[in-house]
Design an enzyme around this catalytic site. Sequence first.
Site, mmCIF file in Angstrom:
data_model
loop_
_atom_site.group_PDB
_atom_site.id
_atom_site.type_symbol
_atom_site.label_atom_id
_atom_site.label_comp_id
_atom_site.label_asym_id
_atom_site.label_seq_id
_atom_site.Cartn_x
_atom_site.Cartn_y
_atom_site.Cartn_z
ATOM 1 N N ASP A 32 0.826 -1.210 0.000
ATOM 2 C CA ASP A 32 0.000 0.000 0.000
ATOM 3 C C ASP A 32 0.854 1.250 0.000
ATOM 4 O OD1 ASP A 32 -2.831 -0.793 0.165
ATOM 5 O OD2 ASP A 32 -2.180 -1.833 1.977
ATOM 6 N N ASP A 88 -10.236 -5.466 -1.072
ATOM 7 C CA ASP A 88 -9.307 -4.852 -0.126
ATOM 8 C C ASP A 88 -10.083 -3.980 0.851
ATOM 9 O OD1 ASP A 88 -7.131 -3.657 1.094
ATOM 10 O OD2 ASP A 88 -6.541 -2.471 -0.656
ATOM 11 N N GLY A 89 -10.044 -4.362 2.121
ATOM 12 C CA GLY A 89 -10.647 -3.522 3.148
ATOM 13 C C GLY A 89 -11.650 -4.272 4.002
HETATM 14 C C1 DX5 Z 1 -6.808 0.712 2.726
HETATM 15 C C2 DX5 Z 1 -5.720 -0.158 2.163
HETATM 16 C C3 DX5 Z 1 -5.825 -1.541 2.606
HETATM 17 C C4 DX5 Z 1 -5.713 -1.696 4.099
HETATM 18 C C5 DX5 Z 1 -6.544 -2.877 4.450
HETATM 19 O O1 DX5 Z 1 -6.425 2.000 2.508
HETATM 20 O O2 DX5 Z 1 -5.779 -0.126 0.751
HETATM 21 O O3 DX5 Z 1 -4.933 -2.403 1.911
HETATM 22 O O4 DX5 Z 1 -4.417 -1.850 4.558
HETATM 23 O O5 DX5 Z 1 -6.557 -2.977 5.808
HETATM 24 P P1 DX5 Z 1 -7.648 -3.841 6.574
HETATM 25 O O6 DX5 Z 1 -7.544 -5.248 6.075
HETATM 26 O O7 DX5 Z 1 -7.254 -3.672 7.984
HETATM 27 O O8 DX5 Z 1 -8.986 -3.238 6.253
HETATM 28 ZN ZN ZN Z 2 -4.645 -1.645 -0.402
#
Ligand code: DX5
Ligand code: ZN
Length: 229
Positions: free
Chosen positions: A43, A178-179
């Site tokens: 990221d 993602d998320g």
């Molecule tokens: C959000 C990012 C994600 C994030 C996901 O801005 O793109 O990749 O790190 O984190 P979790 O799995 O904790 O929602």
């Molecule tokens: Zn991400």
Amino acid sequence: MGFFSGLGDRVVGGPSILAADFAYLADDVQKAKDGGAAFVHFDAMDNHFVPNLSVGPVVAASLVPSTDLPVDAHLMVSNPDNLIPMFLDAGVVSISVHPEVVTHLHRTLEMIRAGGAEAGVALNPTTPPESIEWALPYLDYILVLSVNPGFGGQTFIPESTEKIRRLKEMTDLPIAVDGGITVETAPLVVEAGARALVAGSAVFKGDPVVEMRRIVEAGQAALDRTPGS
Ligand code: DX5
Ligand code: ZN
């Protein structure tokens, strides 16, 4: 063949490095690999497109040779074109950009592909799937953001499953999510049609070996229950 185009109909998982301990990044990635991770989700944030700042191509260049997992870069930045050459040099295998801030998406996607990486778009929660219809021939994967990009640890937005279903009607491209992905939400997105699961806090909140495996197994079990999903 690239990582996403070679996926086939199976569920894979990858840790989001955002929730890792950056002082021990390679070790944390290795633990996720021991838990069955098939890729690493990197990221990058610029404090402009998103209200947070993370790491860039320099860290990617250190991480890539430290793992034999393919590294996928998610560029949450306003000017990805400036960074794409450096991420390509760093050795990432795929790069996703946000069409919400890319003016010449075709050119950007072609730049990624010309550099030998797979090209993806990352869609914010309210970005319509239809907005990328004419970009589909230039894409290798789609990353559905099921939270607002910028931070880990947010709650999964439930409408994301409907968006994944809509995308599946539009294209056979592999869909990553993602998320807010956990053992509870992984089955929902797999049933909707996603095959690549990105998880940050749910992996690193405990033992990444255990948590990564639980998430992938929850997703794969959902796929096994719902043939044709
Ligand atoms: C959000 C990012 C994600 C994030 C996901 O801005 O793109 O990749 O790190 O984190 P979790 O799995 O904790 O929602
Ligand atoms: Zn991400």
